[in-house]
Design a protein around this motif. Structure first.
Motif, short mmCIF file in Angstrom:
data_model
loop_
_atom_site.label_atom_id
_atom_site.label_comp_id
_atom_site.label_asym_id
_atom_site.label_seq_id
_atom_site.Cartn_x
_atom_site.Cartn_y
_atom_site.Cartn_z
N GLU A 1 66.24 7.30 -11.30
CA GLU A 1 67.03 6.73 -12.40
C GLU A 1 66.13 5.85 -13.27
O GLU A 1 66.38 5.69 -14.46
CB GLU A 1 68.22 5.92 -11.86
CG GLU A 1 69.33 5.73 -12.89
CD GLU A 1 70.60 5.10 -12.34
OE1 GLU A 1 70.61 3.91 -12.04
OE2 GLU A 1 71.62 5.82 -12.22
N LYS B 1 79.51 11.27 -17.59
CA LYS B 1 80.67 10.37 -17.49
C LYS B 1 81.67 10.68 -18.61
O LYS B 1 82.88 10.76 -18.38
CB LYS B 1 80.23 8.91 -17.64
CG LYS B 1 79.60 8.29 -16.42
CD LYS B 1 79.39 6.79 -16.68
CE LYS B 1 78.41 6.18 -15.72
NZ LYS B 1 78.01 4.82 -16.07
N SER C 1 80.62 -4.11 -8.39
CA SER C 1 80.38 -3.34 -9.61
C SER C 1 79.85 -4.27 -10.68
O SER C 1 80.54 -5.21 -11.09
CB SER C 1 81.66 -2.66 -10.10
OG SER C 1 81.43 -2.01 -11.32
N LYS C 2 78.63 -4.00 -11.12
CA LYS C 2 78.04 -4.85 -12.16
C LYS C 2 78.96 -4.90 -13.38
O LYS C 2 79.25 -5.97 -13.90
CB LYS C 2 76.66 -4.29 -12.53
CG LYS C 2 75.96 -5.06 -13.62
CD LYS C 2 74.55 -4.53 -13.86
CE LYS C 2 73.98 -5.16 -15.13
NZ LYS C 2 72.62 -4.74 -15.43
N THR C 3 79.45 -3.74 -13.80
CA THR C 3 80.26 -3.68 -15.02
C THR C 3 81.75 -3.87 -14.76
O THR C 3 82.50 -4.22 -15.65
CB THR C 3 80.08 -2.31 -15.69
OG1 THR C 3 80.42 -1.30 -14.70
CG2 THR C 3 78.66 -2.09 -16.16
N ILE D 1 79.18 1.91 -6.09
CA ILE D 1 78.47 3.20 -6.17
C ILE D 1 77.11 2.97 -6.82
O ILE D 1 76.91 1.96 -7.51
CB ILE D 1 79.33 4.26 -6.93
CG1 ILE D 1 78.82 5.69 -6.68
CG2 ILE D 1 79.39 3.95 -8.42
CD1 ILE D 1 79.83 6.76 -7.08
N GLY D 2 76.17 3.89 -6.60
CA GLY D 2 74.82 3.74 -7.16
C GLY D 2 74.19 2.46 -6.63
O GLY D 2 74.23 2.17 -5.43
N GLY D 3 73.67 1.64 -7.52
CA GLY D 3 73.01 0.42 -7.11
C GLY D 3 73.94 -0.57 -6.43
O GLY D 3 73.48 -1.47 -5.73
N SER D 4 75.23 -0.42 -6.62
CA SER D 4 76.19 -1.33 -5.99
C SER D 4 76.60 -0.84 -4.60
O SER D 4 77.52 -1.40 -3.99
CB SER D 4 77.42 -1.49 -6.90
OG SER D 4 77.02 -2.05 -8.13
N VAL E 1 72.89 9.09 -17.54
CA VAL E 1 74.12 9.27 -16.74
C VAL E 1 75.36 9.27 -17.62
O VAL E 1 76.47 9.53 -17.14
CB VAL E 1 74.25 8.18 -15.65
CG1 VAL E 1 73.06 8.22 -14.69
CG2 VAL E 1 74.39 6.79 -16.24
N GLN F 1 69.43 3.72 -18.27
CA GLN F 1 69.85 4.93 -17.57
C GLN F 1 70.83 5.71 -18.44
O GLN F 1 71.92 6.04 -18.03
CB GLN F 1 70.45 4.63 -16.19
CG GLN F 1 71.65 3.67 -16.14
CD GLN F 1 71.25 2.23 -16.26
OE1 GLN F 1 70.23 1.80 -15.74
NE2 GLN F 1 72.03 1.45 -17.00
N GLN G 1 67.51 6.91 -6.19
CA GLN G 1 68.06 6.21 -7.36
C GLN G 1 67.00 5.32 -7.99
O GLN G 1 66.80 5.33 -9.21
CB GLN G 1 69.29 5.37 -7.01
CG GLN G 1 69.90 4.81 -8.30
CD GLN G 1 70.86 3.64 -8.13
OE1 GLN G 1 70.85 2.95 -7.12
NE2 GLN G 1 71.68 3.41 -9.14
N THR H 1 83.29 0.97 -13.57
CA THR H 1 82.90 2.29 -13.06
C THR H 1 84.10 2.97 -12.41
O THR H 1 84.72 2.42 -11.49
CB THR H 1 81.73 2.11 -12.05
OG1 THR H 1 80.69 1.43 -12.73
CG2 THR H 1 81.23 3.45 -11.55
O1 F6P Z 1 75.95 5.46 -13.59
C1 F6P Z 1 74.79 4.82 -13.23
C2 F6P Z 1 75.04 3.39 -12.88
O2 F6P Z 1 75.18 2.65 -14.05
C3 F6P Z 1 73.93 2.83 -12.01
O3 F6P Z 1 72.82 2.45 -12.73
C4 F6P Z 1 74.64 1.74 -11.32
O4 F6P Z 1 73.93 1.29 -10.20
C5 F6P Z 1 75.93 2.42 -10.97
O5 F6P Z 1 76.22 3.22 -12.11
C6 F6P Z 1 77.09 1.51 -10.67
O6 F6P Z 1 77.40 0.69 -11.76
P1 F6P Z 1 78.31 -0.58 -11.58
O7 F6P Z 1 77.65 -1.51 -10.64
O8 F6P Z 1 78.47 -1.16 -12.94
O9 F6P Z 1 79.64 -0.11 -11.03
#
Ligand code: F6P
Length: 532
Positions: free
Chosen positions: A338, A497, A193-195, A141-144, A493, A490, A334, A198
């Motif tokens: 963002e 959440k 997902s970077k983190t 989602i988002g950048g991913s 956001v 960012q 975005q 999410t």
């Molecule tokens: O909630 C915003 C955000 O952190 C964006 O900046 C990011 O692209 C998106 O959520 C998805 O995050 P992730 O890649 O960690 O799942």
């Protein structure tokens, strides 16, 4: 900070810029990178205004900040991180140092691993339980999501790999409708997902795994992960050979150039993906070396600052006359909002001017038959950013492409020229007279003097798409530095959440809504009465 520009604007605000527009101005107020041309002559920026805008770049230290970014310094100061998505497209491998270490060997090794995996998916040597992969589902989602989804749509003419699907929304409709058209035995699921925390992505990933496990014995073998969190991808059961990692100096909305672009690479192939990277790198080189008055990202940024902070236009429309760029406005929403939708400057003080604008848009010509009415005759001025290719991909239909180009150019001309009352009277003089003629004519007046820029390019190839995306990334950077904000965090956001997490037990009926505000509690109760 904007005093000189505002004074200048006050002296020229009523001027009709069409009166300035001759061939010399068209050349002077355009800049090129190869065959890509950015024309900002249909704006009220004149030579004095441009000089003042360029002074701003110097006063705000944009060149030093740019070099600090490319040099790996921690310019994302609120998170203490470097900002190095540019390293992901640094194909020559020139060293890029972060904390004394060259990051390029890792970047290039990961790119090679991606290419190897993508090739095996594409040639059928990597298989699912049921044989060669027919469908790839990118869950993010988002950048991913927005980057690879936008680019896969943009480069559809180059798509010769398995079908690609993008699932982002936690709304079950998104994943359910995608799974319904896929065969679990021949589907690869990519969790992006970077983190890797999410909630939307992890919920959809779990749903996809449950779906697959009903008929596939080793679901882990048909999952890949794109993330900075190797420990979490392992906990999810994805083997390291299908985990493609990246560092925290790649921001989510800037991440499509690296592992987050894997679904795109599978769709168009590693060679086309590398061409996309080379396009981005060409824009990087241009941004680093071209003088400001010839520098596309700087000029695009300065038109943005002029229209938003100086003229006071609160939104800007991105209008690609390129149907394959249908998702570009969403992607740019975005990227720009963002990044530059911040209320405080880097030092935490309230911004004494407006932050970045509202960005919106749709491909032409569809927008013409929807919202252009307001752009032409509404009471607010909306600067428009047109883009169009000299050629489409369907050579047999080039006559249709020419019609598209004519429409694009006609819109910027109409916005600039407008139509005065006398001309409008002439249009209806054969039908009305007296007061009715006047009344009818007034509805047909166009104020004109409405600004637009136009970006033209030969054809939407992978390299050109790379140039366009990098152009906008650097535009965001320049605007952010001028405004003195951090374009790379960012925090805005987070609150939503947190509250969603606290509302989840309430909507599930496990907790009371008593500590919620009256409106929220009433909405929960009404939804529960309707079957929530
Ligand atoms: O909630 C915003 C955000 O952190 C964006 O900046 C990011 O692209 C998106 O959520 C998805 O995050 P992730 O890649 O960690 O799942």
């Amino acid at each position: 900070m904007f005093d000189a520009l505002k004074s200048h604007h006050a002296t020229i605000a009523d001027r009709r810029f069409a009166d300035m527009l001759d061939a010399a101005r068209a050349a002077d107020f355009s800049a090129t990178l190869g065959d890509m041309r950015f024309d900002y002559s249909k704006t009220n920026i004149d030579a004095d205004g441009r000089a003042l805008l360029i002074d701003l770049l110097d006063a705000r230290g944009v060149a030093d900040r740019r070099d600090a970014m490319f040099g790996g310094q921690a310019i994302n100061e609120t998170e203490g991180r470097a900002v190095l998505h540019t390293a992901l497209r640094n194909l020559g491998g020139a060293p890029v140092m972060v904390d004394g270490q060259d990051v390029m060997p890792d970047v290039l090794a990961t790119l090679d691993r991606m290419a190897d995996f993508a090739s095996r998916v594409r040639d059928g040597s990597y298989t699912g339980q049921g044989g060669a992969i027919t469908d790839v589902i990118n869950i993010g989602i988002g950048g991913s999501d927005l980057g690879p989804a936008m680019a896969a749509r943009a480069l559809q003419p180059y798509h010769d790999g398995p079908r690609c699907h993008f699932v982002s929304n936690v709304d079950p409709a998104d994943i359910a409708q995608t799974l319904a058209v896929c065969d679990p035995a021949t589907t690869l699921v990519i969790v992006a997902s970077k983190t890797f925390t999410t909630i939307e992505t992890m919920t959809n990933a779990q749903t996809a795994r449950d779906w697959m496990s009903a008929s596939v014995s080793d679901t882990g073998a048909q999952f890949a992960a794109l993330s900075t969190a190797a420990d979490k991808t392992a906990d999810f059961g994805i083997a390291p050979e299908r985990v493609f990692g990246f560092a925290d100096w790649v921001g989510g909305r800037y991440s499509m150039w690296g592992p987050i672009g894997l679904s795109l690479m599978i769709a168009i192939g590693p060679d086309n993906f590398r061409a996309f990277l080379r396009g981005g790198q060409a824009m990087d080189d241009h941004f680093r070396t071209a003088p400001w008055d010839q520098n596309l990202p700087a000029l695009l940024a300065l038109t943005g600052i002029w229209h938003n902070q100086i003229c006071g236009y609160a939104t800007r429309a991105v209008l690609p006359y390129d149907n394959n760029l249908a998702r570009l406005p969403a992607y740019l929403q975005q990227l720009e909002m963002e990044s530059n939708g911040k209320g405080v400057s880097m030092d935490g003080a309230d911004l004494p001017y407006h932050s970045g604008p509202v960005v919106w848009g749709e491909p032409g010509t569809n927008g013409q038959h929807a919202f252009y009415q307001l752009i032409h005759q509404g009471t607010r001025v909306i600067p428009c950013e047109f883009m169009v290719a000299a050629r489409g991909h369907d050579d047999g239909l080039h006559h249709q492409h020419r019609l598209l180009v004519a429409n694009c150019l006609a819109q910027s001309e109409a916005l600039m020229m407008g139509r005065d009352l006398d001309t409008a009277r002439g249009k209806v003089a054969d039908k009305f007279d007296g007061a009715e003629l006047d009344r009818q004519a007034r509805h047909r007046v166009f104020p004109g003097n409405r600004p637009s820029t136009t970006l033209i390019y030969p054809k939407l190839t992978p390299a050109v798409l790379g140039q366009i995306v990098a152009l906008y990334e650097h535009r965001v950077f320049v605007e952010g530095v001028v405004l003195g904000i951090n374009s790379y965090d960012q925090w805005g956001v987070e609150l939503g959440k947190e509250l969603a997490t606290s509302l989840q037990p309430v909507v599930e009926g496990q907790a009371s809504a008593d500590d919620k505000d009256g409106s929220t509690a009433a909405l929960v109760a009404a939804l529960q009465a309707q079957g929530l």
